[in-house]
Motif scaffolding. Sequence first.
Motif, mmCIF file in Angstrom:
data_model
loop_
_atom_site.group_PDB
_atom_site.id
_atom_site.type_symbol
_atom_site.label_atom_id
_atom_site.label_comp_id
_atom_site.label_asym_id
_atom_site.label_seq_id
_atom_site.Cartn_x
_atom_site.Cartn_y
_atom_site.Cartn_z
ATOM 1 N N LEU A 16 49.070 11.851 26.899
ATOM 2 C CA LEU A 16 49.446 10.526 26.396
ATOM 3 C C LEU A 16 49.244 9.500 27.508
ATOM 4 O O LEU A 16 50.181 8.873 27.993
ATOM 5 C CB LEU A 16 50.912 10.543 25.922
ATOM 6 C CG LEU A 16 51.229 11.442 24.732
ATOM 7 C CD1 LEU A 16 52.721 11.411 24.420
ATOM 8 C CD2 LEU A 16 50.429 11.014 23.501
ATOM 9 N N VAL A 148 46.952 7.757 21.624
ATOM 10 C CA VAL A 148 46.636 9.098 21.135
ATOM 11 C C VAL A 148 45.204 9.089 20.614
ATOM 12 O O VAL A 148 44.696 8.069 20.145
ATOM 13 C CB VAL A 148 47.607 9.547 20.024
ATOM 14 C CG1 VAL A 148 49.009 9.681 20.559
ATOM 15 C CG2 VAL A 148 47.579 8.596 18.841
ATOM 16 N N LEU A 159 56.354 4.970 20.298
ATOM 17 C CA LEU A 159 57.003 6.250 20.575
ATOM 18 C C LEU A 159 58.025 6.598 19.495
ATOM 19 O O LEU A 159 58.199 7.769 19.153
ATOM 20 C CB LEU A 159 57.689 6.198 21.951
ATOM 21 C CG LEU A 159 56.763 6.008 23.157
ATOM 22 C CD1 LEU A 159 57.583 5.996 24.447
ATOM 23 C CD2 LEU A 159 55.693 7.074 23.210
ATOM 24 N N MET A 162 56.053 7.985 16.729
ATOM 25 C CA MET A 162 55.523 9.286 17.124
ATOM 26 C C MET A 162 56.579 10.376 16.939
ATOM 27 O O MET A 162 56.295 11.467 16.420
ATOM 28 C CB MET A 162 55.063 9.225 18.584
ATOM 29 C CG MET A 162 54.277 10.424 19.070
ATOM 30 S SD MET A 162 53.802 10.241 20.808
ATOM 31 C CE MET A 162 52.716 8.811 20.722
ATOM 32 N N GLY A 248 50.767 13.951 21.413
ATOM 33 C CA GLY A 248 51.159 13.023 20.357
ATOM 34 C C GLY A 248 51.602 13.718 19.089
ATOM 35 O O GLY A 248 52.227 13.093 18.229
ATOM 36 N N VAL A 259 58.027 16.141 20.919
ATOM 37 C CA VAL A 259 56.691 15.555 20.995
ATOM 38 C C VAL A 259 55.872 16.284 22.060
ATOM 39 O O VAL A 259 56.372 16.585 23.151
ATOM 40 C CB VAL A 259 56.773 14.050 21.331
ATOM 41 C CG1 VAL A 259 55.375 13.456 21.486
ATOM 42 C CG2 VAL A 259 57.544 13.301 20.248
#
Length: 289
Positions: A16, A148, A159, A162, A248, A259
């Motif tokens: 990332l 990503v 985020l 995500m 991601g 994650v």
Amino acid sequence: MLPTDVMLKWVGRSDLTPIPRSLEFTVKLIDGVQEKLKVGASVWGGRENLRYEVVKTDRAQPLGQVQGKSQQQAMKVTALLHRCASVARPLNSAVILSDTTLGAIYRACGAFMPVGSDFAVPRFTCFKGKEPSYQLAQALQEEGAALVLRGGSIMAMRLTDMAKQAPVADIGQVDSSAKIESEFLQLQDVPSYYSVNDMAAIVRGQMGQARRVAFIARADERQLRNASCVLVRSKTVDSTICQQIQAGDVMRVAGENLVVITAAHAFENLEGAQESRSRLWLGSLINAQ
């Protein structure tokens, strides 16, 4: 095409970061391989068959083996995703932009890959001789986002969005992964941020806990709060090769959604037998209070 007897080891990484893909591989120096794998050469690899640019070669000592009349040697090669590699190089001239987008900044810094789900950036500064990847990472942090790579295209993703994705894999009910847990370290590594506005008044982000404090120039309260919302690595999982899982993605480990911060997929030739494996670094979203 490099045959399996030439390729000794291959590791593809997904991160990332402003350069979301990289390759590291080791080859035997036979059949003119060294002349082809020079710095600046292009190579294609990985499940997505993406183009990479060679940025480093490291020729090792002879292997102690002889083939024909020549001693065998190996060379390690490091390559970065071709369309983004320029953001890792020092700039030849400064890039100073205001009221722009992340995609425009990316292009101004030498990358030529469009950014999907783009967002506005109030100001961006990277001086001559500096690598723009650091400033790009800061711009992403201030927006609480990360880059990503999906289907060969880069997209910016919040985020929070995500972390809400559906898991792509479920490890099961038993958690046997390597695990790090320390609020002590989090309070040192994830700071609260503050800034100064145009009226010379202090602007604060999240200041609820006693944690390290850092300054960001000319940031508003939203950016300061975003900067303290980060992914904190907590677990490491080793598995059989799973190139379909990339940075991601979200995985469920013993009922907890985490994650994928970094995914490394490796192949290695061991005396004629090929071994493949993956290692995933997982984390959860922490919003500093």
